[in-house]
Write an enzyme that holds these catalytic residues in place. Structure first.
Site, PDB file in Angstrom:
ATOM      1  N   HIS A 112       4.072   3.536   1.327  1.00 50.16           N
ATOM      2  CA  HIS A 112       5.267   3.145   0.344  1.00 50.16           C
ATOM      3  C   HIS A 112       5.018   1.573  -0.253  1.00 50.16           C
ATOM      4  O   HIS A 112       4.671   1.035   0.906  1.00 50.16           O
ATOM      5  CB  HIS A 112       6.429   3.394   0.887  1.00 50.16           C
ATOM      6  CG  HIS A 112       7.626   2.910   0.089  1.00 50.16           C
ATOM      7  ND1 HIS A 112       7.711   2.982  -1.391  1.00 50.16           N
ATOM      8  CD2 HIS A 112       8.850   2.199   0.425  1.00 50.16           C
ATOM      9  CE1 HIS A 112       8.965   2.504  -1.653  1.00 50.16           C
ATOM     10  NE2 HIS A 112       9.575   1.933  -0.579  1.00 50.16           N
ATOM     11  N   HIS A 129      17.221  -5.940  -0.575  1.00 46.76           N
ATOM     12  CA  HIS A 129      17.364  -5.703  -2.075  1.00 46.76           C
ATOM     13  C   HIS A 129      18.082  -6.722  -2.679  1.00 46.76           C
ATOM     14  O   HIS A 129      19.092  -6.190  -3.632  1.00 46.76           O
ATOM     15  CB  HIS A 129      17.649  -4.301  -2.205  1.00 46.76           C
ATOM     16  CG  HIS A 129      16.819  -3.083  -2.111  1.00 46.76           C
ATOM     17  ND1 HIS A 129      17.284  -1.730  -1.953  1.00 46.76           N
ATOM     18  CD2 HIS A 129      15.408  -2.951  -2.062  1.00 46.76           C
ATOM     19  CE1 HIS A 129      16.192  -0.869  -1.716  1.00 46.76           C
ATOM     20  NE2 HIS A 129      15.022  -1.632  -1.853  1.00 46.76           N
ATOM     21  N   ASP A 159      10.368   4.982   4.832  1.00 42.95           N
ATOM     22  CA  ASP A 159      11.933   4.599   4.767  1.00 42.95           C
ATOM     23  C   ASP A 159      12.611   5.953   5.160  1.00 42.95           C
ATOM     24  O   ASP A 159      13.799   5.941   5.878  1.00 42.95           O
ATOM     25  CB  ASP A 159      12.103   4.556   3.235  1.00 42.95           C
ATOM     26  CG  ASP A 159      11.786   2.967   2.899  1.00 42.95           C
ATOM     27  OD1 ASP A 159      11.818   1.985   3.847  1.00 42.95           O
ATOM     28  OD2 ASP A 159      11.532   2.586   1.842  1.00 42.95           O
ATOM     29  N   GLU A 215       6.841  -0.591  -1.607  1.00 39.86           N
ATOM     30  CA  GLU A 215       7.649  -1.809  -1.758  1.00 39.86           C
ATOM     31  C   GLU A 215       7.389  -2.998  -0.561  1.00 39.86           C
ATOM     32  O   GLU A 215       6.886  -2.811   0.289  1.00 39.86           O
ATOM     33  CB  GLU A 215       9.084  -1.093  -1.348  1.00 39.86           C
ATOM     34  CG  GLU A 215      10.330  -2.030  -1.832  1.00 39.86           C
ATOM     35  CD  GLU A 215      11.839  -1.223  -1.948  1.00 39.86           C
ATOM     36  OE1 GLU A 215      11.641  -0.125  -1.363  1.00 39.86           O
ATOM     37  OE2 GLU A 215      12.486  -1.917  -2.586  1.00 39.86           O
ATOM     38  N   ASP A 253       8.857  -4.764   1.527  1.00 34.36           N
ATOM     39  CA  ASP A 253       9.179  -5.028   2.921  1.00 34.36           C
ATOM     40  C   ASP A 253       7.977  -4.080   3.833  1.00 34.36           C
ATOM     41  O   ASP A 253       8.175  -4.548   5.172  1.00 34.36           O
ATOM     42  CB  ASP A 253      10.411  -4.291   3.056  1.00 34.36           C
ATOM     43  CG  ASP A 253      10.666  -2.962   2.385  1.00 34.36           C
ATOM     44  OD1 ASP A 253      10.067  -2.662   1.499  1.00 34.36           O
ATOM     45  OD2 ASP A 253      11.474  -2.157   3.313  1.00 34.36           O
TER      46      ASP A 253
HETATM   47 FE1  FEO Z   1      11.660   1.265   0.086  1.00 31.66          FE
HETATM   48 FE2  FEO Z   1      11.755   0.087   3.315  1.00 31.66          FE
HETATM   49  O1  FEO Z   1      11.377   0.079   1.421  1.00 31.66           O
END
Ligand code: FEO
Length: 397
Positions: free
Chosen positions: A81, A25, A166, A83, A85
């Site tokens: 999800h 992040h 996550d 995001e 990553d």
């Molecule tokens: Fe919320 Fe591992 O990304």
């Protein structure tokens, strides 16, 4: 080169172990233990890919996947999800198989389109929707705010696997991948750091979602997270830990967080700690210098504490910026059920204690003492007063 790993006869891990990752992040989360981006390939009568890996590893990921399987034989992609990553390798993959349906929540569509602007074949799903794979089935469970509005879990029947993304994860690089193959202290240190720094604001929803999933009475043989270990040995141990952590968690600990310019406030912190221990020998007291210590470790110590003392000298009529940055993080994490007070040394105007007290209130802490300040470098008398402040503080808890 990524090395695929067998999870079960039908499930293969095709993710990336990132031993070098130092921050996540941006600079917001320190990852001294590295991380993993877990992606899973399910081979039943139908073939499914669950999640991908972080963007810098997109080509490596797709190349590895090609070794594992003919990409054209992937029937479905599930993105739990959006995001980056977990979805970062999606554009590279979709260049190869552009028509493959992508199963995700409605908010998942928004986040994937927002990131990549791809005109892909999205199939939005909601809780209870299923996908038949032949001898097994996927069941989708929306899990908004664990930790993004787009998050969902995917449960696989037959193998009894919960793909939790996550949730229940840790930033923890491991080649062996399973929870029973790593150092347990290290694992739990990373798991609680992850919860404290990422999931704390959503604790109420964590509890609700876990209760909802447990009420389904689905057998869980494995929890396949998207970061760190796969929980296969007593997999529900981390679920029960999450229920503890989500319930206004605290240990018998007081954390004194401070920064110092010429060691006056540090000497105050040490004297306050001594005062606390004179009254309560059982309480764990920890001192953290916000200017030197890792901010995420400090947040984890605050998470574990029943009370916090926050100290800074006065500078330019305010307090030190290391404390300001930490306070900003703590405000967002919305800790519950913690008591607090402020302290600090000063030479001239001495506003820091009053301002820090306001910040503690804004963080949602219950301020139990008006705070304590000393001038210049504390002498013996002032240090004794600091000890007395520590005694008063611990008696007020
Ligand atoms: Fe919320 Fe591992 O990304």
């Amino acid at each position: 080169m990524m090395q695929s790993k067998r999870i079960t006869d039908r499930v293969t891990w095709v993710g990336k172990v990132d031993w070098e990752l130092e921050t996540f992040h941006g600079e917001e989360y320190s990852t001294w233990a590295g991380s993993t981006y877990n992606s899973y390939l399910i081979r039943d009568e139908k073939t499914v890919l669950i999640d991908t890996v972080w963007l810098p590893y997109d080509r490596e990921f797709v190349a590895n996947l090609k070794h594992e399987i003919d990409l054209r034989s992937i029937d479905y992609i599930v993105i739990n999800h959006g995001e980056i990553d977990h979805s970062g390798a999606l554009p590279e993959l979709m260049r190869e198989i552009p028509d493959t349906p992508i199963y995700c929540t409605r908010n998942g569509v928004k986040s994937l389109q927002g990131h990549y602007h791809g005109d892909w074949n999205f199939v939005p799903v909601k809780t209870g929707d299923t996908l038949d794979l032949g001898s097994t089935q996927l069941i989708f469970v929306e899990a908004p705010m664990l930790h993004w509005p787009d998050t969902m879990f995917t449960y696989m029947t037959g193998e009894n696997i919960l793909f939790s993304n996550d949730a229940f994860g840790q930033h923890f690089a491991t080649e062996s991948l399973f929870n029973d193959t790593v150092d347990q202290c290290e694992l739990y240190a990373q798991a609680i750091k992850y919860y404290a720094n990422i999931l704390t604001p959503f604790s109420r929803l964590v509890k609700k979602k876990i209760d909802e999933v447990l009420a389904l009475n689905l057998p869980v043989d494995m929890i396949c997270t998207s970061h760190g270990v796969i929980w296969r040995d007593d997999p529900l141990q981390i679920v029960h830990k999450y229920l503890e952590w989500a319930d206004n968690y605290q240990e018998n600990q007081i954390t004194i967080v401070y920064d110092t310019m010429w060691n006056g406030t540090r000497r105050m912190a040490e004297a306050i700690a001594a005062g606390i221990q004179m009254v309560d020998k059982d309480v764990t007291v920890k001192l953290c210098n916000a200017g030197k210590d890792d901010k995420n470790d400090i947040v984890t110590e605050i998470f574990r504490s029943k009370a916090i003392l926050l100290g800074s000298p006065t500078i330019n009529n305010r307090f030190l910026s290391s404390i300001g940055g930490l306070v900003e993080m703590v405000k967002g994490l919305k800790f519950q059920n913690k008591k607090a007070a402020a302290f600090g040394a000063y030479g001239w105007s001495g506003e820091s204690v009053k301002l820090l007290t306001q910040e503690l209130e804004a963080c949602g802490f219950e301020v139990v003492h008006e705070g304590f300040r000393t001038t210049w470098m504390p002498n013996e008398e002032a240090l004794e007063a600091c000890q007395n402040f520590g005694k008063e503080f611990v008696r007020s808890l």
